[in-house]
Design a protein around this motif. Structure first.
Motif, mmCIF file in Angstrom:
data_model
loop_
_atom_site.group_PDB
_atom_site.id
_atom_site.type_symbol
_atom_site.label_atom_id
_atom_site.label_comp_id
_atom_site.label_asym_id
_atom_site.label_seq_id
_atom_site.Cartn_x
_atom_site.Cartn_y
_atom_site.Cartn_z
ATOM 1 N N LEU A 1 -9.542 45.021 -59.139
ATOM 2 C CA LEU A 1 -10.838 45.664 -59.319
ATOM 3 C C LEU A 1 -10.657 46.851 -60.259
ATOM 4 C CD1 LEU A 1 -12.196 45.726 -55.646
ATOM 5 C CD2 LEU A 1 -12.687 44.055 -57.435
ATOM 6 N N TYR A 2 -11.434 46.875 -61.347
ATOM 7 C CA TYR A 2 -11.350 47.972 -62.301
ATOM 8 C C TYR A 2 -11.929 49.236 -61.671
ATOM 9 C CZ TYR A 2 -12.191 50.749 -66.496
ATOM 10 O OH TYR A 2 -12.207 51.747 -67.438
ATOM 11 N N ASN A 3 -11.152 50.317 -61.667
ATOM 12 C CA ASN A 3 -11.607 51.554 -61.022
ATOM 13 C C ASN A 3 -11.804 52.698 -62.021
ATOM 14 O OD1 ASN A 3 -8.977 52.179 -61.630
ATOM 15 N ND2 ASN A 3 -8.320 52.553 -59.520
ATOM 16 N N GLY A 4 -11.964 52.350 -63.280
ATOM 17 C CA GLY A 4 -12.203 53.389 -64.281
ATOM 18 C C GLY A 4 -13.661 53.806 -64.325
ATOM 19 N N ALA A 5 -13.977 54.751 -65.200
ATOM 20 C CA ALA A 5 -15.351 55.229 -65.348
ATOM 21 C C ALA A 5 -16.237 54.095 -65.852
ATOM 22 C CB ALA A 5 -15.393 56.407 -66.321
ATOM 23 N N GLY A 6 -17.451 54.035 -65.329
ATOM 24 C CA GLY A 6 -18.401 53.019 -65.752
ATOM 25 C C GLY A 6 -18.082 51.628 -65.262
ATOM 26 N N ASN A 7 -17.244 51.510 -64.220
ATOM 27 C CA ASN A 7 -16.907 50.178 -63.703
ATOM 28 C C ASN A 7 -18.128 49.528 -63.069
ATOM 29 O OD1 ASN A 7 -16.863 52.086 -61.639
ATOM 30 N ND2 ASN A 7 -15.383 50.953 -60.420
ATOM 31 N N SER A 8 -18.177 48.227 -63.105
ATOM 32 C CA SER A 8 -19.317 47.464 -62.576
ATOM 33 C C SER A 8 -18.855 46.599 -61.413
ATOM 34 C CB SER A 8 -19.922 46.591 -63.672
ATOM 35 O OG SER A 8 -18.945 45.703 -64.198
ATOM 36 N N THR A 9 -19.811 45.950 -60.749
ATOM 37 C CA THR A 9 -19.475 45.107 -59.603
ATOM 38 C C THR A 9 -18.705 43.873 -60.075
ATOM 39 O OG1 THR A 9 -21.586 43.953 -59.736
ATOM 40 C CG2 THR A 9 -21.463 45.861 -58.271
ATOM 41 N N GLN A 10 -17.833 43.398 -59.209
ATOM 42 C CA GLN A 10 -16.993 42.250 -59.529
ATOM 43 C C GLN A 10 -16.992 41.263 -58.360
ATOM 44 O OE1 GLN A 10 -13.765 45.307 -61.247
ATOM 45 N NE2 GLN A 10 -13.022 43.201 -61.262
ATOM 46 N N THR A 11 -16.517 40.069 -58.641
ATOM 47 C CA THR A 11 -16.376 39.018 -57.631
ATOM 48 C C THR A 11 -14.900 38.660 -57.487
ATOM 49 O OG1 THR A 11 -18.565 38.091 -58.039
ATOM 50 C CG2 THR A 11 -16.964 36.655 -56.992
ATOM 51 N N VAL A 12 -14.438 38.557 -56.254
ATOM 52 C CA VAL A 12 -13.070 38.136 -55.960
ATOM 53 C C VAL A 12 -13.141 36.786 -55.254
ATOM 54 C CG1 VAL A 12 -11.049 38.607 -54.524
ATOM 55 C CG2 VAL A 12 -12.068 40.443 -55.863
ATOM 56 N N THR A 13 -12.259 35.874 -55.649
ATOM 57 C CA THR A 13 -12.249 34.530 -55.059
ATOM 58 C C THR A 13 -10.968 34.319 -54.266
ATOM 59 O OG1 THR A 13 -13.567 33.657 -56.881
ATOM 60 C CG2 THR A 13 -12.417 32.066 -55.509
ATOM 61 N N LEU A 14 -11.116 34.014 -52.983
ATOM 62 C CA LEU A 14 -9.976 33.694 -52.130
ATOM 63 C C LEU A 14 -9.777 32.188 -52.080
ATOM 64 C CD1 LEU A 14 -10.247 35.871 -48.888
ATOM 65 C CD2 LEU A 14 -8.773 36.222 -50.843
ATOM 66 N N LEU A 15 -8.536 31.754 -52.183
ATOM 67 C CA LEU A 15 -8.200 30.356 -51.957
ATOM 68 C C LEU A 15 -7.633 30.244 -50.549
ATOM 69 C CD1 LEU A 15 -7.976 27.533 -53.392
ATOM 70 C CD2 LEU A 15 -5.542 28.032 -53.615
#
Length: 508
Positions: free
Chosen positions: A369-383
């Motif tokens: 997950l990008y934690n820099g300034a201006g980061n946006s929502t992300q999706t993580v996929t579990l197998l």
């Protein structure tokens, strides 16, 4: 090496005296008749101090020596939010909750810790607190949060060079309520051992061990197995039977004779259109009741055993109404207006299946997950891969959810792990699931799904957004858990996986 010197469960009163197994070493004194034993679904039994009621423990030896650690659970209600409420007094020094700048604070001597982003104390919530005396004449105070997770640092540290030989609990203003349970005093605790001793004390006393009974000539039983004298948890659960024994006493029941069982939250689950509650109401559907003086029997309807905290024993409190018990012409107990109350501990045995994890779980694709300034929502996929030697039959009671101690790395204004979707491995088509009833509830399959040996499913977690890195949550790799439940042949369990924060890179 640390050792337990004294333990007071604080869950029973006999002739207005608490249970004291150290009478040659500790004197106890209870004052004011508003002290009482009570019970709730979150902690179990405890002493409830109302108004000016007090309990004083006076020790023959000083309790403020280097290495002493005093640990207890507490819960409070203040009638007037502007007043302080005393938790315990050690000697003449009072540990209390006060108001500071319109926020709650823990106070001791002239030091206090105010509610902030990392520490919050509020009314009608159970906390654990420890007072530790170190070798340099300092006194440190530790506390947990509402989930009984220990804060990573000492809340208050003050100099203490005075010897103390007594502990006072209570003595608050009229209308205030203080609930105290499981007071333990350890000796020879080193600074490095303190947190470990506190965590072990919390773990032990969140499993309820009270054995108090108010009348020793009557008893009750819960049973769902003819083979074991315990409460048995199985994949296909058997009915739970209730029986009330009155031994040699004469029993008369009245029209509205009912019993109420109170158990710790998370042990039972309710279904069949019964609204979930922490109190289980049992109407006594009497079985083969030939005369009024037989034992009272009933079947506990609409209940399954889930045992979310994996307890090896469970404390159950019985309240029974509208009966009378007569031992002789001079001794009759009526329960028309006030219930007869009995506490009993039942052993629990889990026979649901193998205590091994049938899954291998890891992130598929981007695991950062990008934690820099201006980061946006992300999706993580579990197998989620079936690594067992057989096909897994997942029913509409089977489910998954994401848990862990590091949800704090995520932005609190994002729904985080609430956005879950199951998908088939190859086609990525959605697998039908039920609507979640709450944010932290399991995601259940809508109908039976067979996950064949060696095959996988995807679990998508969307709407994740990492906080910017700080000293509290730096960039790095954080452990999370996939919890699973109600899989035939297996006990409920969890599998670990890791989510990274920092600069994005991709791994397959």
């Amino acid at each position: 090496m640390a050792k337990l010197l004294y333990y007071f469960p604080l869950d029973n009163l006999v002739n207005k005296e608490i249970t004291n197994n150290y009478k040659t070493q500790v004197q106890t004194s209870v004052e004011n008749n508003t002290i009482e034993v009570d019970f709730d679904q979150h902690k179990g039994s405890f002493l409830n101090f109302r108004d000016k009621s007090t309990l004083e423990l006076t020790f023959k030896k000083t309790i403020s020596r280097a290495g002493t650690l005093i640990n207890f659970f507490f819960n409070y209600d203040k009638k007037n939010n502007n007043d302080s409420i005393s938790l315990i007094a050690i000697g003449n020094e009072i540990l209390s909750v006060i108001k500071s700048n319109n926020r709650n604070a823990i106070a001791f001597k002239n030091s206090f810790k105010v509610n902030d982003a990392d520490f919050k104390i509020k009314e009608n919530t159970w906390f654990n607190c420890s007072v530790y005396f170190d070798e340099f004449d300092n006194l440190d105070i530790f506390m947990t949060d509402k989930n009984f997770l220990l804060n990573n640092k000492v809340l208050i540290s003050v100099n203490n060079s005075v010897d103390h030989q007594n502990i006072m609990i209570g003595n608050n203003n009229e209308g205030d309520k203080l609930r105290i349970a499981d007071l333990s005093i350890y000796s020879d605790v080193t600074k490095d051992e303190a947190e470990n001793i506190i965590n072990k004390s919390i773990e032990k006393h969140l499993t309820l061990l009270s054995k108090s009974t108010l009348i020793d000539t009557v008893n009750f039983n819960l049973n769902n197995s003819t083979e074991y004298e315990k409460i048995v948890i199985e994949n296909e659960q058997q009915p739970l039977f209730f029986e009330f024994f009155h031994k040699d006493m004469t029993l008369d029941k009245y029209e509205n004779c009912v019993a109420k069982l109170k158990v710790k939250k998370g042990f039972f689950e309710y279904y069949k259109n019964i609204e979930e509650s922490d109190d289980l109401l049992i109407p006594l559907n009497l079985i083969n009741q030939q005369n009024n003086n037989s034992n009272l029997k009933g079947i506990v309807e609409g209940v399954s055993i889930v045992n979310r905290l994996e307890q090896e024993r469970i404390l159950v409190q019985l309240e029974i109404y509208n009966i009378s018990l007569t031992k002789d012409e001079f001794s009759t107990t009526f329960t028309k207006s006030q219930p007869l109350i009995i506490d009993k501990v039942f052993e629990v045995i889990d026979l649901r299946g193998g205590n091994v994890c049938p899954f291998e779980v890891f992130i598929w694709g981007n695991d950062t997950l990008y934690n820099g300034a201006g980061n946006s929502t992300q999706t993580v996929t579990l197998l989620i891969n079936n690594t067992s030697d057989e096909d897994l039959k997942l029913s509409d009671k089977s489910g998954f959810r994401i848990t862990g101690n590091f949800l704090t790395i995520l932005q609190s204004d994002i729904q985080q792990t609430n956005n879950l979707q199951l998908k088939q491995y190859i086609s990525s088509t959605d697998i039908p699931t039920k609507t979640k009833s709450s944010e932290n509830d399991f995601l259940y399959f809508q109908k039976e799904y067979v996950l064949k040996k060696g095959e996988s499913v995807f679990l998508e977690i969307s709407g994740l957004k990492a906080k910017q890195p700080t000293s509290v949550n730096p960039s790095g790799s954080y452990p999370f858990y996939l919890e699973y439940k109600n899989i035939s042949g297996y006990r409920n369990g969890k599998a670990k996986f890791y989510i990274k924060t920092g600069k994005i890179f991709y791994s397959l």
